[in-house]
Design an enzyme around this catalytic site. Structure first.
Site, mmCIF file in Angstrom:
data_model
loop_
_atom_site.group_PDB
_atom_site.id
_atom_site.type_symbol
_atom_site.label_atom_id
_atom_site.label_comp_id
_atom_site.label_asym_id
_atom_site.label_seq_id
_atom_site.Cartn_x
_atom_site.Cartn_y
_atom_site.Cartn_z
ATOM 1 N N HIS A 93 -9.749 -5.800 9.764
ATOM 2 C CA HIS A 93 -10.210 -5.599 8.391
ATOM 3 C C HIS A 93 -11.632 -5.044 8.332
ATOM 4 C CE1 HIS A 93 -6.759 -8.103 7.661
ATOM 5 N NE2 HIS A 93 -6.947 -8.071 6.347
ATOM 6 N N GLU A 140 0.811 -1.214 0.000
ATOM 7 C CA GLU A 140 0.000 0.000 0.000
ATOM 8 C C GLU A 140 0.848 1.270 0.000
ATOM 9 O OE1 GLU A 140 -2.347 -3.365 0.871
ATOM 10 O OE2 GLU A 140 -0.572 -2.626 1.960
#
Length: 327
Positions: free
Chosen positions: A132, A63
């Protein structure tokens, strides 16, 4: 009258990306599995075959590299749309988001812009575990220079995403993980846009103002339907954009109803609801007839177990109870 078609949130987002890529060759997509696989949530399915690997770029699971590369590409004159499989992974790239994307234009006196859109999936309800399933929208809305969009309808998702891609500012575009199958009417018009930074009354009412956005909109509208059967008419104001935050429709509604409930999926402490409530008290105190109530997620790391997860997340009954409390 504008022709519309009833489509899902997934289709609305996919259409916005496709149309903007066809319109402007500077727009390209980058992220994990966005190409050959078609995206984790199938939003970019078919894009790789049509636009090719140069404009639909599969990236490593990194990321920091995705957002850092996106910032550089935007500064160089392109219009990248960087996809993060989940907003939880944005924490890995916070330096690029907060110290580069959000601040670069200001720190260089407007000599350069960063037209970067970061698509990120947020929210709970899919049994993906505590790391998550977070809703950290307020964290990103905290930083000046970064626009934060969190749509609750397919109409707004498409129009706001198109506006974000065409704009010259960095945007965090948050898509709720459980809303891709949500259906709604969307104009059959490739050039329709929804202005960024404008709240909207999604349902008129007279008794209580509910202020909400994203998944909270779905909960609030369902609660409003239930309350109507009891003679209670709720007005629902959808923020749509968290930065810039448009409080005008909220304040106008509150001055009519004199009561408010704020609904969000994020944690209650230091959240979007805290900001909204503070602004109402500061700017419309003379109109307050009852303490404003907040409906939010229980402040625990979200459980994996389905029953426990749903217990922790705000539900329609929680909204109904809060409305009755302020009445």
């Amino acid at each position: 009258m504008t022709e519309t078609k009833r489509i899902t949130m997934r289709e609305a987002i996919s259409q916005a990306l496709w149309e903007e890529m066809e319109r402007d060759e500077k727009v390209f997509i980058m992220g994990e599995e966005v190409g050959v696989w078609g995206g984790t949530y199938a939003v970019t399915k078919g894009f790789y075959d049509h636009f090719g690997p140069k404009r639909v770029r599969d990236t490593p699971i990194a990321e920091t590299a995705i957002i850092g590369g996106g910032v550089g590409a935007a500064m160089a004159g392109l219009r990248p749309v960087a996809e993060l499989m989940t907003i939880n992974f944005a924490f890995v790239a916070m330096d690029h988001i907060v110290n580069e994307a959000a601040k670069m234009r200001y720190m260089f006196g407007g000599q350069m812009s960063v037209p970067l859109v970061i698509r990120a999936v947020g929210g709970g309800g899919r049994q993906l575990g505590a790391t998550h399933s977070q809703t950290p929208d307020a964290i990103f809305a905290h930083f000046p220079g970064l626009k934060v969009i969190a749509p609750g309808t397919p109409y707004d998702a498409k129009g706001l995403l198109k506006a974000a891609i065409r704009g010259d500012d960095p945007v965090m575009f948050i898509e709720h993980a459980t809303m891709y199958q949500t259906r709604g009417e969307v104009p059959v018009d490739e050039d329709y846009l929804v202005p960024i930074g404008k709240s909207k009354i999604q349902r008129p009412g007279r008794d209580v103002t509910i202020v909400t956005y994203a998944k909270g909109l779905d909960l609030s509208l369902k609660a409003a339907d239930q309350l109507t059967k009891e003679g209670i008419e709720v007005e629902v104001v959808d923020l749509r954009t968290l930065r810039p935050l448009d409080m005008q429709p909220v304040l106008e509604s509150f001055k009519r109803t004199n009561r408010a409930v704020v609904v969000e999926e994020g944690w209650r402490s230091y959240g979007v609801g805290s900001e909204v409530v503070s602004r109402i008290y500061e700017e419309a105190f003379d109109y307050v007839d009852a303490p404003i109530r907040r409906v939010a997620q229980t402040e625990v790391p979200l459980p994996y177990n389905q029953a426990l997860e749903q217990m922790a997340l705000p539900q329609v009954d929680d909204v109904v109870s809060a409305v009755k409390e302020v009445l």
